[in-house]
Structures are given as structure tokens and as C-alpha cells.
Design an enzyme around this catalytic site. Structure first.
Site, short mmCIF file in Angstrom:
data_model
loop_
_atom_site.label_atom_id
_atom_site.label_comp_id
_atom_site.label_asym_id
_atom_site.label_seq_id
_atom_site.Cartn_x
_atom_site.Cartn_y
_atom_site.Cartn_z
N LEU A 212 81.61 -5.80 15.99
CA LEU A 212 82.13 -4.48 16.39
C LEU A 212 81.95 -4.34 17.89
O LEU A 212 80.83 -4.52 18.38
CB LEU A 212 81.33 -3.36 15.71
CG LEU A 212 81.44 -3.17 14.20
CD1 LEU A 212 80.42 -2.13 13.75
CD2 LEU A 212 82.85 -2.74 13.81
N HIS A 213 83.01 -4.06 18.61
CA HIS A 213 82.82 -3.80 20.04
C HIS A 213 83.86 -2.87 20.64
O HIS A 213 83.79 -2.52 21.80
CB HIS A 213 82.81 -5.12 20.82
CG HIS A 213 84.19 -5.72 20.94
ND1 HIS A 213 84.78 -6.38 19.91
CD2 HIS A 213 85.09 -5.72 21.95
CE1 HIS A 213 85.98 -6.79 20.27
NE2 HIS A 213 86.20 -6.39 21.51
#
Ligand code: UD1
Length: 374
Positions: A212-213
């Protein structure tokens, strides 16, 4: 035959695996001289140097060292420094005939703009992808880059449709396939030998890999804590491995959400929080996973090529073929949908998908042929 000098620009992690096969393909032509320019958008060894080693890429000929900053700061620094480099030409006094950019990061857009303003033509690899979501920084980068490029190399048919609709002449559009999958197919045997799941003590084929970014998922405390809560729930059924991007790590610390990772005080199982991994270590992990949960565009494509279910934590995608033909499902940030899809995966009812046409390991060679004909 006259020599052509091409400036090949990379800046951030997802650029490296796309440029590596292009550099290799260009080296087959004696009349083409590629000059590799690294903007320095990503500078941590785990986001940059390790990729150069794993991908056996040459050291950059030029490094701009721009580092992090706001979008405007980062873009402005790249514009200024790229312009200087392009104006100077090579040390032996040749000018640049073309700039090649890949993907959709700030470095892609800034390098394309610097080039076109100097009258240097731009080739964009991974052109035409559209999420139609202008709140994504990458969507702006894609639109701007394509608007100034005159060679548009496309990875899936939706990209061709988008570019035609936006008025690009058909002779500038080339459906060549996916260069990132060139790298994946070339390095998969070596990645399997790395044995990341074995090293971590994970049951092969029975764990989830999470990344996740995206700012929309990690920059707001409520959204990020909601997602981490779901992952903690998933961990009750399946070990969850989470190599954490620095941006996300900073947010987890700033929002005080570390307890959701280690399970302390929540009575839950821990999530395997890891630093970002190199290319081979990461491919070793994903290629032997049960399921991938991600907001990364690249990983949606890699999961499709690997035939591994991919639950995409986004409301939309600029890579629709990963949903219509591949193994990806858009689950947004809705915990119920994520849990439902996960149950389908665990029960063996999840769709199987197929690898799209031209994702065959030879996209960069097709690009090289077209560039050499120019
Ligand atoms: C960038 C790309 C994104 C891509 C992602 C892959 C843009 C707009 N975004 O996002 O499309 O999917 O790379 O990783 O170009 N940082 C470090 N070390 C580094 C680089 C960054 O710690 O080497 C931290 C800094 O706090 C920085 C933050 O990460 O401010 C964000 O970095 P940035 O390059 O702006 O964007 P990414 O989130 O990495």
C-alpha cells in the site's frame, strides 16, 4: 548510418524494471547510443540501488539527485536539471536525438516536458493508460506526458482507444505489449531460487502479500487505520506479509498505528511488516503467494502475468485488462468486499484469468525495432 543518441530517463522504483529490457533491446543496434539518466526521485538503496543490481542495469551515466519534495518542487528540480543535461549534450559533443520515458511518475512527466520544450522528441512507454481519476498524481503525469510525446508505446488495447479518442494520430501509436512483464518473465527462474518465503518461514502458496502506498490510501489516518484493521482480520486466516514503502511507514508512525501491525493489545495475529524488498526477493515472494492485496498498478499487472489473484485496493484502474482478462478485482477500500473476495480465493472459487496478448517477454524488442527504423 547516422548515430542516434537517446536519453533514457528513470527516477522511481517502478521505472527501473521497465527501462532495463529497453536498454538491453537498444544495445542490439549499433546505430543507437542509449544514455541513462536517473533523476534521483527515489534514492533509498532499497528503492533504487538494489534494483540496478537485481536487474543488472548499467550505472546511470547522469544522476540528477533531485530527492523528495512537494510535487511542484520535485517537478521543478527535474525540469531545471534535465534542461541543463539536454542542452549540454554528451561529453563527446553529441546532441540528444530523442528522450525515452517510462510509466507515470513525476520524473516521467518532468523529463518529457523539459525535452519537448527544447524541441527534442519524446517516446513514452506505457502510454495511453487512463484511470479517469484526476485526483491521482499519476493520471496527470500520464495525460501530460502523452500530450507531448510523438511515439506512444502501449501495453494494452484500452491505451490505444484512449489515445485515439484524445486525437493522437494512429501512426504514432504502437501496441507493443508490456515491458515490465519482459523483466518478470526473464527473472522469474532466478527469483524462485531466492526463496524469500522459505527464508521468512512462510508456508509456500499459503500467504497474502500486501503493498500500500497510494496517497489516497495512506495519507489519511482514518483510511489507513481502516485498511490496517482489515489486514489484521485477514491475518487471522492467512499469514499477511507487508513490505512497507517509506511513505506508508512514515504515515503509520505519524498516525500512531503501529499497534495494528504487531497485534499488541488487539488480541490479533501480527502482520509480517518488512522493509521494502529488492526486485528478486519481492518476485520470489509474490510468485509463490496465495493472493496479492495491493494498490500498485504494476503489481496488478504482475499478478495477472503470474496467474495469482490480486485484490486491488482502489476504486478504479488505468489497467482495465488486469480486471477484464487478468486476475485482478477492484475492491476499493471496502472491508466487506475485500473479505468476500478473500473467501472466494480461499474456497478456490476465484476467477483464473489469462495473460494478455503481447505480454510475452518481447515488448522491449518490438520497441527497439520501431525506434531503430525511425
Ligand atoms: C512514487 C510515484 C508513484 C509510484 C511510487 C512507487 C509519483 C507522483 N509517484 O510515489 O506513482 O507508484 O513512486 O514507489 O511520482 N521516500 C523515501 N525514500 C526514497 C523516496 C521517497 O523515504 O527514496 C519517501 C519520502 O518521505 C517522500 C515520500 O517517500 O516524500 C514520497 O516519495 P515520492 O517519490 O514523492 O512518491 P512515492 O510515494 O514514492
Amino acid at each position: 548510418m547516422t548515430m542516434k543518441v537517446f536519453a533514457c530517463v528513470v527516477g522511481a522504483r517502478p521505472n527501473f524494471m521497465k527501462m532495463a529490457p529497453i536498454l538491453r533491446a537498444l544495445r542490439a543496434y549499433s546505430q543507437i547510443r542509449p544514455v541513462l539518466i536517473h533523476t534521483g526521485q527515489h534514492y533509498d538503496p532499497q528503492l533504487s540501488d538494489v534494483f540496478f543490481q537485481d536487474l543488472e542495469m548499467p550505472r546511470p551515466d547522469v544522476h540528477l539527485n533531485v530527492g523528495s519534495g512537494t510535487h511542484a518542487q520535485q517537478t521543478a528540480r527535474i525540469l531545471e536539471k534535465m534542461e541543463e543535461v539536454l542542452l549540454a549534450g554528451t561529453p563527446d559533443g553529441r546532441k540528444f536525438d530523442r528522450v525515452i520515458v517510462v510509466g507515470d511518475v513525476n520524473s516521467t512527466m518532468a523529463a518529457a516536458l523539459a525535452a519537448i520544450k527544447l524541441g527534442i522528441p519524446v517516446a513514452h512507454v506505457e502510454a495511453g493508460l487512463r484511470s479517469f481519476d484526476r485526483s491521482m498524481p499519476e493520471e496527470i503525469n500520464r495525460i501530460v506526458t502523452d500530450a507531448v510525446a510523438d511515439m506512444l508505446f502501449v501495453s494494452e488495447p484500452s491505451g490505444v482507444e484512449n489515445l485515439v479518442r484524445e486525437g493522437h494520430p494512429e501512426e504514432q501509436i504502437h501496441l507493443v505489449g508490456n515491458v515490465m512483464i519482459d523483466t518478470l518473465l526473464a527473472l522469474l527462474p532466478r527469483a524462485r531460487e531466492v526463496g524469500t518465503p522459505q527464508r521468512l518461514g512462510l508456508p509456500v502458496g499459503r500467504y497474502a502479500v500486501v503493498t500500500l502506498h497510494r496517497p489516497s490510501n495512506v495519507d489519511h489516518a482514518e483510511t489507513l487505520s481502516g485498511l490496517l484493521e482489515v489486514l489484521a482480520e485477514v491475518a487471522a486466516e492467512l499469514p499477511v506479509v507487508f513490505p512497507i514503502h517509506p511513505r506508508t511507514r512514515h504515515r503509520i508512525e505519524a498516525f500512531g498505528l503501529g499497534h495494528l501491525l504487531d497485534g499488541q493489545g488487539t488480541g490479533r495475529r501480527r502482520i509480517w511488516a518488512l522493509p521494502p524488498l529488492g526486485y528478486l526477493e519481492f518476485l520470489s515472494l509474490t510468485s509463490q503467494a496465495k493472493v496479492v492485496i495491493t494498490d500498485s498498478g504494476g503489481l496488478q499487472e504482475e499478478s495477472t502475468a503470474l496467474g495469482i489473484p490480486c485484490l486491488t485496493v482502489r476504486p478504479n484502474t488505468e489497467r482495465p485488462i488486469t480486471v477484464t482478462e487478468g486476475t485482478s478485482t477492484l475492491v476499493g477500500s471496502d472491508p466487506h468486499r475485500l473479505r468476500h473476495c478473500l473467501e472466494e480465493v480461499l474456497a478456490g472459487r476465484y476467477k483464473s484469468g489469462r495473460c494478455p496478448d503481447l505480454w510475452d517477454g518481447h515488448a522491449a524488442e518490438r520497441i527497439g525495432e520501431i525506434l531503430a527504423r525511425e
